[in-house]
Design a protein around this motif. Structure first.
Motif, mmCIF file in Angstrom:
data_model
loop_
_atom_site.group_PDB
_atom_site.id
_atom_site.type_symbol
_atom_site.label_atom_id
_atom_site.label_comp_id
_atom_site.label_asym_id
_atom_site.label_seq_id
_atom_site.Cartn_x
_atom_site.Cartn_y
_atom_site.Cartn_z
ATOM 1 N N ASP A 1 13.340 -21.985 -12.296
ATOM 2 C CA ASP A 1 13.323 -21.988 -10.841
ATOM 3 C C ASP A 1 14.606 -21.435 -10.204
ATOM 4 N N LEU B 1 8.262 -24.303 -10.817
ATOM 5 C CA LEU B 1 7.513 -25.409 -10.202
ATOM 6 C C LEU B 1 6.117 -24.999 -9.703
ATOM 7 N N PRO C 1 11.272 -32.459 -9.710
ATOM 8 C CA PRO C 1 10.881 -32.790 -8.340
ATOM 9 C C PRO C 1 11.335 -34.187 -7.909
#
Ligand code: NAP
Ligand code: MG
Length: 405
Positions: A16, A46, A78
């Motif tokens: 990410d 993600l 997350p």
């Protein structure tokens, strides 16, 4: 120039934010022009984890088990804010946690050293690698805030429900706190095997420390399991390589580490490893220069940077600003993985490429070309010029091309 060939695929786990951007730069500038890169690609970014309901993470870990070597980009774990930002249906678990659980591995963290960045501890000359047992203890403890007078007991029942152990912990006369911790022999054994294997792989001494003089059952068990596994499975190999296994109390270890010149692996229980790895990495300079490798007890490897996705830089990147994010640890994740792949497949040219890639990185830094985070860390009098990420990578490429020519 003919590209370097690979035989077995490397498991590639993309990630990410800023590190995902850097990942592509590294591939385009430092790998694809030189290596006929053979990877099995898993996108752990993600959005893809959300789309596949996190199946992609599990699949990538199984591929790691199948092929043996993986390289991973940093990924978002997350939290509530990310659930909103990415419109997630679930707060997906940390990919690193998932992969570690499947591989049953231990994480080894080691700093990248350069001459112009002196460790805060003057006598440290070689990297100190910390191995943290990332299972159990205080991280899986049951806690209770004792409200007042009363009694706390430790009870163990066997599988038939028979009480085989029963002891008073404390008769409280006032409010206090209480905690129950556990660990498992199987997990301690895996930890020990990963540590002994990695010491052999990297030809470094292994240190292990606990507080067994105070914790006569709990920590003593760690000490005895390590000792038994060493004697039975690794002693001969250690002697052959001229490396040593050294057990000492945690407080003695801390004193010795500070006086040492480095160059060994320090295996730590979960909490000690959490604390000591932050201390050691800070003393060596920068999180951006910390490498990390997950090693399973049966010799599977997953290489990555120790830092995260560098979100603050990514938001600036999205606004079109140039960033000076340090790609060193991510490049070393690739070089580490390619070297290991080369060793396992007996591909000398791939091993040689990995070595030269790292040399090109170090030469660039020694020439005073570096990212912003390092400029403030170099010793006074060193010439140091802060460049943005892509310029830094292109400077490495120029040096790498010369070495490979
Ligand atoms: P981080 O990404 O490591 O960054 C924290 C700060 O450290 C940055 O803002 C930056 O400081 C500095 N930094 C870290 N790496 C750098 C680099 N390569 N070059 C230059 N500076 C660097 O940690 P975070 O901001 O706490 O976490 C961001 C995301 O990463 C989170 O979503 C977290 O879940 C994830 N994460 C993933 C992993 C993993 O996949 N292994 C590990 C940790 C965190 P300045 O802003 O002051 O320049
Ligand atoms: Mg910590």
């Amino acid at each position: 120039m003919e590209k370097i060939k690979m035989t077995t695929p490397l498991v590639e786990m993309d990630g990410d934010e800023m590190t995902r951007v850097i990942w592509k730069m590294i591939k385009d500038e430092l790998l694809l022009p030189f290596v006929d890169l053979k990877t099995e690609y898993y996108d752990l970014g993600l959005p893809e984890r959300e789309r596949t309901k996190d199946k992609v993470t599990f699949d990538s870990a199984y591929a790691n088990q199948k092929y043996g070597v993986a390289v991973k980009c940093a990924t978002i774990t997350p939290n509530k804010q990310r659930v909103e930002e990415y419109n997630l249906t679930q707060m997906w678990k940390s990919p690193n946690g998932t992969i570690r659980a499947i591989l049953d591995g231990t994480v080894f963290r080691a700093p990248i050293l350069i001459d112009s960045i002196r460790p805060a501890v003057r006598n440290w000359k070689k990297p100190i690698t910390i191995a943290r047992h990332a299972y159990g203890d205080v991280y899986k403890a049951t806690e209770y805030r004792v409200p007042g007078e009363g009694s706390a007991e430790l009870v163990f029942k066997d599988k038939n429900g028979n009480e085989v152990f029963h002891e008073t912990i404390y008769d409280f006369e006032c409010p206090g706190v209480l905690q129950g911790q556990y660990n498992k022999d199987s997990s301690i054994r895996s930890f020990a095997h990963s540590c002994f294997n990695y010491a052999i792989q990297t030809k470094q001494d292994l240190w292990f420390s606990t507080k067994d003089t105070i914790s006569k059952q709990y920590d003593q068990t760690f000490k005895l399991i390590f000792q038994e596994i060493y004697e039975n499975d690794y002693k001969a190999k250690f002697e052959e390589l001229g490396i040593t296994y050294f057990y000492t109390l945690i407080d003695d270890a801390v004193a010795r580490v500070i006086r040492s010149e480095g160059g060994y692996i320090w295996a730590c229980k979960n909490y000690d490893g959490d604390v000591m790895s932050d201390m050691v990495s800070t003393a060596f300079g920068s999180l951006a220069m910390m490498t990390s490798v997950l090693v399973s007890p049966n010799g599977q490897y997953e290489y990555e940077a120790a830092h995260g996705t560098v979100t603050r830089h990514y938001y600036r990147y999205l606004k079109g600003e140039e960033t000076s994010t340090n790609p060193m640890a991510t490049i070393y994740a690739w070089s580490g993985a390619l070297r290991k792949r080369g060793e396992l497949d007996k591909l000398d040219s791939l091993v040689d490429f990995a070595n030269k890639l790292e040399e090109a990185c170090i030469d660039t830094l020694n020439d005073g070309i570096m990212t912003k985070d390092l400029v403030g860390l170099v010793t006074e009098g060193t010439k140091a010029q802060a460049v943005n990420t892509i310029t830094f990578i292109k400077e490495i490429r120029a040096r790498l091309e010369k070495k490979l020519a």
